[in-house]
Scaffold this motif. Sequence first.
Motif, PDB file in Angstrom:
ATOM      1  N   ALA A 374      53.138  56.048  48.572  1.00  0.00           N
ATOM      2  CA  ALA A 374      53.462  56.641  47.277  1.00  0.00           C
ATOM      3  C   ALA A 374      52.691  55.946  46.160  1.00  0.00           C
ATOM      4  N   ALA A 375      52.490  54.631  46.287  1.00  0.00           N
ATOM      5  CA  ALA A 375      51.739  53.900  45.272  1.00  0.00           C
ATOM      6  C   ALA A 375      50.290  54.374  45.223  1.00  0.00           C
ATOM      7  N   ILE A 376      49.709  54.610  46.389  1.00  0.00           N
ATOM      8  CA  ILE A 376      48.344  55.128  46.442  1.00  0.00           C
ATOM      9  C   ILE A 376      48.282  56.498  45.775  1.00  0.00           C
ATOM     10  N   HIS A 516      38.848  39.614  41.502  1.00  0.00           N
ATOM     11  CA  HIS A 516      40.257  39.968  41.734  1.00  0.00           C
ATOM     12  C   HIS A 516      40.338  41.197  42.621  1.00  0.00           C
ATOM     13  N   SER A 517      41.481  41.345  43.278  1.00  0.00           N
ATOM     14  CA  SER A 517      41.768  42.493  44.139  1.00  0.00           C
ATOM     15  C   SER A 517      42.840  43.361  43.496  1.00  0.00           C
ATOM     16  N   GLU A 518      42.817  44.633  43.791  1.00  0.00           N
ATOM     17  CA  GLU A 518      43.872  45.560  43.377  1.00  0.00           C
ATOM     18  C   GLU A 518      44.467  46.264  44.593  1.00  0.00           C
ATOM     19  N   HIS A 519      44.460  45.545  45.705  1.00  0.00           N
ATOM     20  CA  HIS A 519      44.847  46.108  46.989  1.00  0.00           C
ATOM     21  C   HIS A 519      46.334  46.447  47.072  1.00  0.00           C
ATOM     22  N   TRP A 520      47.200  45.648  46.442  1.00  0.00           N
ATOM     23  CA  TRP A 520      48.641  45.782  46.612  1.00  0.00           C
ATOM     24  C   TRP A 520      49.236  46.688  45.539  1.00  0.00           C
ATOM     25  N   ILE A 521      50.550  46.853  45.586  1.00  0.00           N
ATOM     26  CA  ILE A 521      51.240  47.711  44.624  1.00  0.00           C
ATOM     27  C   ILE A 521      51.346  46.985  43.284  1.00  0.00           C
ATOM     28  N   SER A 522      50.877  47.639  42.239  1.00  0.00           N
ATOM     29  CA  SER A 522      50.913  47.036  40.908  1.00  0.00           C
ATOM     30  C   SER A 522      52.350  46.883  40.425  1.00  0.00           C
ATOM     31  N   GLY A 528      50.854  51.838  40.840  1.00  0.00           N
ATOM     32  CA  GLY A 528      49.877  52.327  41.807  1.00  0.00           C
ATOM     33  C   GLY A 528      49.311  51.236  42.690  1.00  0.00           C
ATOM     34  N   ALA A 529      48.447  51.640  43.632  1.00  0.00           N
ATOM     35  CA  ALA A 529      47.755  50.710  44.527  1.00  0.00           C
ATOM     36  C   ALA A 529      46.382  51.268  44.854  1.00  0.00           C
ATOM     37  N   LYS A 530      45.413  50.367  45.056  1.00  0.00           N
ATOM     38  CA  LYS A 530      44.033  50.762  45.352  1.00  0.00           C
ATOM     39  C   LYS A 530      43.557  49.974  46.569  1.00  0.00           C
ATOM     40  N   PRO A 531      43.802  50.514  47.762  1.00  0.00           N
ATOM     41  CA  PRO A 531      43.516  49.770  48.994  1.00  0.00           C
ATOM     42  C   PRO A 531      42.085  49.249  49.052  1.00  0.00           C
ATOM     43  N   GLY A 532      41.981  47.949  49.313  1.00  0.00           N
ATOM     44  CA  GLY A 532      40.678  47.334  49.533  1.00  0.00           C
ATOM     45  C   GLY A 532      39.860  47.058  48.299  1.00  0.00           C
ATOM     46  N   LYS A 533      40.323  47.483  47.126  1.00  0.00           N
ATOM     47  CA  LYS A 533      39.495  47.314  45.926  1.00  0.00           C
ATOM     48  C   LYS A 533      39.340  45.834  45.584  1.00  0.00           C
ATOM     49  N   LEU A 534      38.098  45.426  45.404  1.00  0.00           N
ATOM     50  CA  LEU A 534      37.749  44.049  45.070  1.00  0.00           C
ATOM     51  C   LEU A 534      36.714  44.096  43.955  1.00  0.00           C
ATOM     52  N   VAL A 535      36.996  43.452  42.844  1.00  0.00           N
ATOM     53  CA  VAL A 535      36.098  43.474  41.686  1.00  0.00           C
ATOM     54  C   VAL A 535      35.490  42.093  41.504  1.00  0.00           C
ATOM     55  N   LEU A 536      34.161  42.021  41.559  1.00  0.00           N
ATOM     56  CA  LEU A 536      33.430  40.784  41.324  1.00  0.00           C
ATOM     57  C   LEU A 536      32.953  40.743  39.883  1.00  0.00           C
ATOM     58  N   GLU A 537      33.009  39.577  39.287  1.00  0.00           N
ATOM     59  CA  GLU A 537      32.454  39.419  37.950  1.00  0.00           C
ATOM     60  C   GLU A 537      30.953  39.677  37.990  1.00  0.00           C
ATOM     61  N   GLY A 538      30.427  40.257  36.915  1.00  0.00           N
ATOM     62  CA  GLY A 538      29.051  40.727  36.911  1.00  0.00           C
ATOM     63  C   GLY A 538      27.988  39.681  37.152  1.00  0.00           C
ATOM     64  N   ARG A 539      28.318  38.416  37.078  1.00  0.00           N
ATOM     65  CA  ARG A 539      27.329  37.359  37.288  1.00  0.00           C
ATOM     66  C   ARG A 539      27.143  37.004  38.761  1.00  0.00           C
ATOM     67  N   TYR A 540      27.866  37.664  39.664  1.00  0.00           N
ATOM     68  CA  TYR A 540      27.661  37.427  41.096  1.00  0.00           C
ATOM     69  C   TYR A 540      26.300  37.963  41.533  1.00  0.00           C
ATOM     70  N   ALA A 541      25.734  37.310  42.530  1.00  0.00           N
ATOM     71  CA  ALA A 541      24.457  37.766  43.080  1.00  0.00           C
ATOM     72  C   ALA A 541      24.651  39.105  43.791  1.00  0.00           C
ATOM     73  N   HIS A 553      35.126  45.507  52.452  1.00  0.00           N
ATOM     74  CA  HIS A 553      35.812  45.476  51.164  1.00  0.00           C
ATOM     75  C   HIS A 553      35.363  46.660  50.309  1.00  0.00           C
ATOM     76  N   GLY A 554      36.287  47.210  49.540  1.00  0.00           N
ATOM     77  CA  GLY A 554      35.922  48.205  48.536  1.00  0.00           C
ATOM     78  C   GLY A 554      35.432  47.486  47.303  1.00  0.00           C
ATOM     79  N   ALA A 555      34.311  46.791  47.448  1.00  0.00           N
ATOM     80  CA  ALA A 555      33.843  45.876  46.408  1.00  0.00           C
ATOM     81  C   ALA A 555      33.005  46.602  45.372  1.00  0.00           C
ATOM     82  N   GLU A 556      33.140  46.144  44.142  1.00  0.00           N
ATOM     83  CA  GLU A 556      32.340  46.668  43.047  1.00  0.00           C
ATOM     84  C   GLU A 556      32.067  45.547  42.065  1.00  0.00           C
ATOM     85  N   MET A 557      31.024  45.735  41.266  1.00  0.00           N
ATOM     86  CA  MET A 557      30.645  44.720  40.299  1.00  0.00           C
ATOM     87  C   MET A 557      31.228  45.083  38.939  1.00  0.00           C
ATOM     88  N   GLY A 558      31.963  44.162  38.366  1.00  0.00           N
ATOM     89  CA  GLY A 558      32.499  44.363  37.024  1.00  0.00           C
ATOM     90  C   GLY A 558      31.542  43.850  35.973  1.00  0.00           C
TER      91      GLY A 558
END
Length: 593
Positions: A374-376, A516-522, A528-541, A553-558
């Motif tokens: 339901a959270a998803i 940070h991750s948003e995998h669990w229930i907020s 809501g919940a966003k399975p696997g979402k992982l946000v890296l700070e923009g300075r990551y390689a 991982h559902g990784a993305e660059m922030g």
Amino acid sequence: MFTTRPEIAGTFGAVATTHWIASQVGMSVLERGGNAFDAAAAAGFTLQIVEPHLNGPGGDCPIILHSARTGAQSVICGQGPAPAALTVAKLKGELGLDIVPGTGFLCAPIPGAFDAWALMLRDHGTWRLRDVLDYAIGYASRGAHVVGRVAATIETVRPLFETHWPTSAALWLRGITPGALYTNPELAETYARVVREAEAASGDREGQIEAARNIWYGGFVAEAIDRFGREFAALDTSGRKHTSLLTGQDMAGWRAGTEAPLTHDYRGHTVLKCGPWSQGPAMLQALALLEGFDLAAMDPVGADYAHTVTEAMKLAFADREAFYGDPDFTDVPMATLLSAAYTEARRALIGREANNDFRPGSPDGIAPRTDYAAAIARSGALAMAAGTGEPTVSRLGASGGDTCHIDVIDRWGNFVSATPSAGWLQSSPAIPGLGFCLGSRCQMFWLDESLPNGLRPGKRPRTTLSPSMVLRDGRPWLSFGTPGGEQQDQWQPIMLTRMIDHRFGIQQAIDLPSFHSEHWISSFWPRGAKPGKLVLEGRYAPEVLAELTARGHGAEMGGEWSEGRLTGARLEADGQIFAGANPRGMQGYAVGR
């Protein structure tokens, strides 16, 4: 390693907060002979003026402190509980709601911040209430400079204020622009009146503070809250208008409490957190899992480190959702959740690839109960609404607030770690004559009394507010914390492991890019919940992002400089004091000498 600013060093004292004015206020108190508790309270009340989009007098405030006089650590629980009339039957049955609104009156708990500060000041401080509140009264009456984010937040809710919340429009829609001075004379008079009435009631310091507590919760403040809540119906995120269920009687019957912190040892350091009425134990669970990995051998900004920490957090936060709640109302199996056997079994679930299932454990054979599907669905529905142009924020006021944080160490070795939040200007209509609004923490309850975090009158909602303290060799070593909601107990263990495992200083650990991750229930509406979402700070390689994506991982660059709002202060065995603060947003500063 390059840092954005020097780590503050001294021997007299240090203050680190999320706003430079509050840091300077706290340091002013130390310079004038006050102790860490006087300084933290003065800084905390000041934050209500300079960061009104992040906290307010009607909000909450958990505090972890160390008293040099007693040699003991304690938690002051400034998390107010649900009012007597806020029941599942009322919301679900009579009002037809399936979730607690995220704004307005129905989500308002008893405001806890004032009593938390007052209790700490009475039992541990040395200053009179007048002197502590003088800074906040001065900024509220003479003005504080508006940071850009205050003005931007107000603009997001301008249509709501103009159309539905006229008292908030009168208070906040007065041409606020970044860099300008903004006053809140109503709040200045509220605090000035509290001081006048308290001094009329008692001649001694402790008696005046106790009188102020009674005035706030049983005098004109509670009366104004009760009256406005009955007379005005506020539009909230349900799309309907509701009057308040919080009464003066609720306030008169509650006071902040003191309890022992929850602790867990990590590589010879004892980490202190609030109990399972907060999400703080999730950080302890994550650290327990991480102790079985050689983090020191991992690049602190590499893929292995980010993967391992994220997978540990997924498991810890799944347990948070399944088992945490107010221990006065629910039996939380905390000893088992932190036990070696349970941790070892959970650690075996962490592999080289990401696992994006929601996996709470079964401590003591207790079957977990969550509604992850339901959270998803709620996350998807909200994203669709936003994508089709639904003006959710401006129409319903669903503009999430954030949080503040304060760390203080004084020359006597007293420590304070406090995380005031809620009661932000966009949470509910401003109360006429008081200059502030109520909080919205009850949005974190589920409308199912049988769940650990299910709504019941008098119960504390499981808050995300989560100050931290660390002992080294049995002595207080580090006070730290951060705003960030769910991210608080993600960014904090990242900072701490970088300090302990990689030997970074405070400012270095804060400045390093985070995630940070948003995998669990907020915890926040609409849950809501966003399975696997992982946000890296923009300075990551880029190659780190690529490897994490390859691992599942559902990784993305922030954005650059977007992850973390941390502050911290530490006292070494030789008497040296160090402090640092987050450069992101250009608000947080550490001061000391």
